[in-house]
Scaffold this motif. Sequence first.
Motif, PDB file in Angstrom:
ATOM      1  N   ASP A  61       0.819  -1.226   0.000  1.00 11.54           N
ATOM      2  CA  ASP A  61       0.000   0.000   0.000  1.00 11.54           C
ATOM      3  C   ASP A  61       0.855   1.280   0.000  1.00 11.54           C
ATOM      4  OD1 ASP A  61       1.001   0.254   2.531  1.00 11.54           O
ATOM      5  OD2 ASP A  61      -0.892  -0.108   3.571  1.00 11.54           O
ATOM      6  N   HIS A  62       0.160   2.411  -0.006  1.00 13.06           N
ATOM      7  CA  HIS A  62       0.837   3.717  -0.069  1.00 13.06           C
ATOM      8  C   HIS A  62       1.833   3.924   1.066  1.00 13.06           C
ATOM      9  CE1 HIS A  62      -1.978   6.241  -2.853  1.00 13.06           C
ATOM     10  NE2 HIS A  62      -1.436   5.221  -3.463  1.00 13.06           N
ATOM     11  N   THR A  63       1.449   3.455   2.255  1.00 14.59           N
ATOM     12  CA  THR A  63       2.335   3.666   3.405  1.00 14.59           C
ATOM     13  C   THR A  63       3.659   2.932   3.200  1.00 14.59           C
ATOM     14  OG1 THR A  63       0.416   3.891   4.819  1.00 14.59           O
ATOM     15  CG2 THR A  63       2.502   3.468   5.932  1.00 14.59           C
ATOM     16  N   ALA A  64       3.561   1.703   2.730  1.00 14.99           N
ATOM     17  CA  ALA A  64       4.785   0.918   2.479  1.00 14.99           C
ATOM     18  C   ALA A  64       5.604   1.565   1.361  1.00 14.99           C
ATOM     19  CB  ALA A  64       4.421  -0.513   2.106  1.00 14.99           C
ATOM     20  N   GLN A  65       4.926   2.070   0.341  1.00 14.94           N
ATOM     21  CA  GLN A  65       5.626   2.732  -0.774  1.00 14.94           C
ATOM     22  C   GLN A  65       6.368   3.969  -0.263  1.00 14.94           C
ATOM     23  OE1 GLN A  65       2.724   3.543  -3.935  1.00 14.94           O
ATOM     24  NE2 GLN A  65       1.734   1.604  -3.497  1.00 14.94           N
ATOM     25  N   ASP A  66       5.659   4.757   0.558  1.00 18.98           N
ATOM     26  CA  ASP A  66       6.279   5.967   1.109  1.00 18.98           C
ATOM     27  C   ASP A  66       7.474   5.635   1.984  1.00 18.98           C
ATOM     28  OD1 ASP A  66       4.675   7.898  -0.048  1.00 18.98           O
ATOM     29  OD2 ASP A  66       3.216   7.925   1.581  1.00 18.98           O
ATOM     30  N   LYS A  67       7.303   4.613   2.826  1.00 19.36           N
ATOM     31  CA  LYS A  67       8.398   4.266   3.754  1.00 19.36           C
ATOM     32  C   LYS A  67       9.666   3.884   2.988  1.00 19.36           C
ATOM     33  CE  LYS A  67       5.910   2.948   7.906  1.00 19.36           C
ATOM     34  NZ  LYS A  67       5.354   1.824   8.684  1.00 19.36           N
ATOM     35  N   MET A  68       9.470   3.165   1.903  1.00 21.07           N
ATOM     36  CA  MET A  68      10.603   2.765   1.067  1.00 21.07           C
ATOM     37  C   MET A  68      11.259   4.016   0.456  1.00 21.07           C
ATOM     38  SD  MET A  68      11.551  -0.382   0.028  1.00 21.07           S
ATOM     39  CE  MET A  68      13.302  -0.287  -0.176  1.00 21.07           C
ATOM     40  N   ALA A  69      10.410   4.907  -0.066  1.00 26.88           N
ATOM     41  CA  ALA A  69      10.928   6.123  -0.704  1.00 26.88           C
ATOM     42  C   ALA A  69      11.656   7.013   0.304  1.00 26.88           C
ATOM     43  CB  ALA A  69       9.787   6.890  -1.373  1.00 26.88           C
ATOM     44  N   ILE A  70      11.168   7.030   1.538  1.00 24.67           N
ATOM     45  CA  ILE A  70      11.814   7.847   2.578  1.00 24.67           C
ATOM     46  C   ILE A  70      13.259   7.386   2.773  1.00 24.67           C
ATOM     47  CG2 ILE A  70      11.821   8.346   5.075  1.00 24.67           C
ATOM     48  CD1 ILE A  70       8.717   8.366   4.934  1.00 24.67           C
ATOM     49  N   GLN A  71      13.454   6.065   2.707  1.00 20.63           N
ATOM     50  CA  GLN A  71      14.819   5.527   2.836  1.00 20.63           C
ATOM     51  C   GLN A  71      15.738   6.107   1.760  1.00 20.63           C
ATOM     52  OE1 GLN A  71      15.883   3.062   5.152  1.00 20.63           O
ATOM     53  NE2 GLN A  71      13.928   3.524   6.112  1.00 20.63           N
ATOM     54  N   VAL A  72      15.190   6.259   0.560  1.00 23.73           N
ATOM     55  CA  VAL A  72      16.000   6.807  -0.540  1.00 23.73           C
ATOM     56  C   VAL A  72      16.343   8.278  -0.258  1.00 23.73           C
ATOM     57  CG1 VAL A  72      16.131   7.254  -3.015  1.00 23.73           C
ATOM     58  CG2 VAL A  72      14.983   5.185  -2.194  1.00 23.73           C
ATOM     59  N   THR A  73      15.377   9.014   0.295  1.00 20.52           N
ATOM     60  CA  THR A  73      15.677  10.431   0.611  1.00 20.52           C
ATOM     61  C   THR A  73      16.798  10.497   1.650  1.00 20.52           C
ATOM     62  OG1 THR A  73      14.046  10.709   2.421  1.00 20.52           O
ATOM     63  CG2 THR A  73      13.265  11.110   0.177  1.00 20.52           C
ATOM     64  N   GLY A 117      13.124  12.626   4.282  1.00 20.43           N
ATOM     65  CA  GLY A 117      11.719  12.479   4.655  1.00 20.43           C
ATOM     66  C   GLY A 117      11.549  12.023   6.095  1.00 20.43           C
ATOM     67  N   THR A 118      10.315  12.112   6.575  1.00 19.44           N
ATOM     68  CA  THR A 118      10.026  11.727   7.970  1.00 19.44           C
ATOM     69  C   THR A 118       8.853  10.740   8.054  1.00 19.44           C
ATOM     70  OG1 THR A 118       8.725  13.762   8.181  1.00 19.44           O
ATOM     71  CG2 THR A 118      10.995  13.781   9.065  1.00 19.44           C
ATOM     72  N   ILE A 119       7.659  11.218   7.701  1.00 16.79           N
ATOM     73  CA  ILE A 119       6.481  10.344   7.822  1.00 16.79           C
ATOM     74  C   ILE A 119       5.822  10.106   6.457  1.00 16.79           C
ATOM     75  CG2 ILE A 119       5.865  10.826  10.235  1.00 16.79           C
ATOM     76  CD1 ILE A 119       3.937  13.016   9.102  1.00 16.79           C
ATOM     77  N   PRO A 120       5.125   8.961   6.303  1.00 18.34           N
ATOM     78  CA  PRO A 120       4.420   8.713   5.034  1.00 18.34           C
ATOM     79  C   PRO A 120       3.324   9.759   4.796  1.00 18.34           C
ATOM     80  CG  PRO A 120       4.600   6.702   6.328  1.00 18.34           C
ATOM     81  CD  PRO A 120       5.029   7.823   7.224  1.00 18.34           C
ATOM     82  N   GLY A 121       2.924   9.885   3.538  1.00 12.08           N
ATOM     83  CA  GLY A 121       1.799  10.759   3.208  1.00 12.08           C
ATOM     84  C   GLY A 121       2.173  12.191   2.921  1.00 12.08           C
ATOM     85  N   GLN A 122       3.418  12.436   2.667  1.00 12.35           N
ATOM     86  CA  GLN A 122       3.848  13.798   2.341  1.00 12.35           C
ATOM     87  C   GLN A 122       5.106  13.717   1.488  1.00 12.35           C
ATOM     88  OE1 GLN A 122       4.869  15.738   6.074  1.00 12.35           O
ATOM     89  NE2 GLN A 122       6.759  14.586   6.298  1.00 12.35           N
ATOM     90  N   SER A 123       5.573  14.881   1.015  1.00  7.65           N
ATOM     91  CA  SER A 123       6.835  14.901   0.277  1.00  7.65           C
ATOM     92  C   SER A 123       7.867  15.655   1.112  1.00  7.65           C
ATOM     93  CB  SER A 123       6.653  15.584  -1.084  1.00  7.65           C
ATOM     94  OG  SER A 123       6.694  16.976  -0.913  1.00  7.65           O
ATOM     95  N   THR A 124       9.086  15.674   0.624  1.00 10.22           N
ATOM     96  CA  THR A 124      10.123  16.404   1.366  1.00 10.22           C
ATOM     97  C   THR A 124       9.878  17.922   1.329  1.00 10.22           C
ATOM     98  OG1 THR A 124      11.523  16.171  -0.599  1.00 10.22           O
ATOM     99  CG2 THR A 124      11.969  14.690   1.244  1.00 10.22           C
ATOM    100  N   ASP A 125       9.015  18.378   0.416  1.00  9.88           N
ATOM    101  CA  ASP A 125       8.641  19.803   0.444  1.00  9.88           C
ATOM    102  C   ASP A 125       7.930  20.117   1.757  1.00  9.88           C
ATOM    103  OD1 ASP A 125       9.545  19.975  -2.148  1.00  9.88           O
ATOM    104  OD2 ASP A 125       7.547  19.812  -3.049  1.00  9.88           O
ATOM    105  N   ASN A 126       7.134  19.162   2.225  1.00  5.24           N
ATOM    106  CA  ASN A 126       6.406  19.407   3.473  1.00  5.24           C
ATOM    107  C   ASN A 126       7.350  19.360   4.676  1.00  5.24           C
ATOM    108  OD1 ASN A 126       3.953  20.158   4.568  1.00  5.24           O
ATOM    109  ND2 ASN A 126       3.475  18.083   5.226  1.00  5.24           N
ATOM    110  N   VAL A 127       8.330  18.458   4.627  1.00  8.69           N
ATOM    111  CA  VAL A 127       9.349  18.436   5.687  1.00  8.69           C
ATOM    112  C   VAL A 127      10.016  19.813   5.715  1.00  8.69           C
ATOM    113  CG1 VAL A 127      11.513  17.367   6.482  1.00  8.69           C
ATOM    114  CG2 VAL A 127       9.765  15.952   5.354  1.00  8.69           C
TER     115      VAL A 127
END
Length: 228
Positions: A61-73, A117-127
């Motif tokens: 799901d989206h949360t898992a996708q985001d968590k993976m992407a956060i690792q890349v950031t 990144g920090t939490i799912p559901g946002q982009s690094t612009d929000n961080v």
Amino acid sequence: MKLVISLGGSLITGDFTAEKIKGYAKVLLRINSTADKLVIVTGGGKLARDYIDIIKEIGMDHTAQDKMAIQVTHLNAKLMAIALNHVERDIANETIPETEKEIENMLDRQSILVCGGTIPGQSTDNVSAKIARSIKADLLINASNVDGVYDSDPQKNKNAKKHKTLTYDEFIKIISKNEQSPGKYALFDKQAAQIIKQQKIRTIMIDADNPEDIMKAVNGTHSGTIIQ
Ligand code: UTP
């Protein structure tokens, strides 16, 4: 001047050469030498989107996708920190904070803070916008591969005109129809746009494929779009 730079992953992993990464590090250090505070928030770029696509295909799901992407950031943040420290020893944190609380705690200690990144559901612009709110930043620079905000899609309309300046509300209206999902925060994150409006944070949207363009945004000689 207190400054937050949202450094798009497309810039870091675009060419993906040591020379380019060092180029960003050198410019960022020059900016830091006259700044009271500099925070650099790195995005994930294509690499993050590739991971998102695979995790999605696997059926996550989206949360898992985001968590993976956060690792890349975070990987990109670490790379940037290593490059900064290579030019000026111990200036940046090579341990990348993972939560908003960790970021908050490190803000006072670091001359330059690098994070992702920090939490799912946002982009690094929000961080970036949240950090800008927290440190009462004078300026937020959104450096990506998009050179500003246009009155229509420049990919589809060759007569599209770039806005020199926009009010917060005009900007929010322009991005209101954009999709917001893992890897898809075209132009800017809508939550981030609300924060910069509420806090009246001056924001500049620039293409910084050339690292010097970040300096131009700081000294006012850029050709991007100012949101104020
Ligand atoms: P970004 O979308 O911010 O990186 O993060 P980017 O692609 O470099 O964006 P530009 O170039 O600045 O526009 C990559 C992805 O990581 C997840 C989201 O899926 C985001 O699209 N992410 C990032 C989060 O879930 N939470 C975060 O705090 C940051």
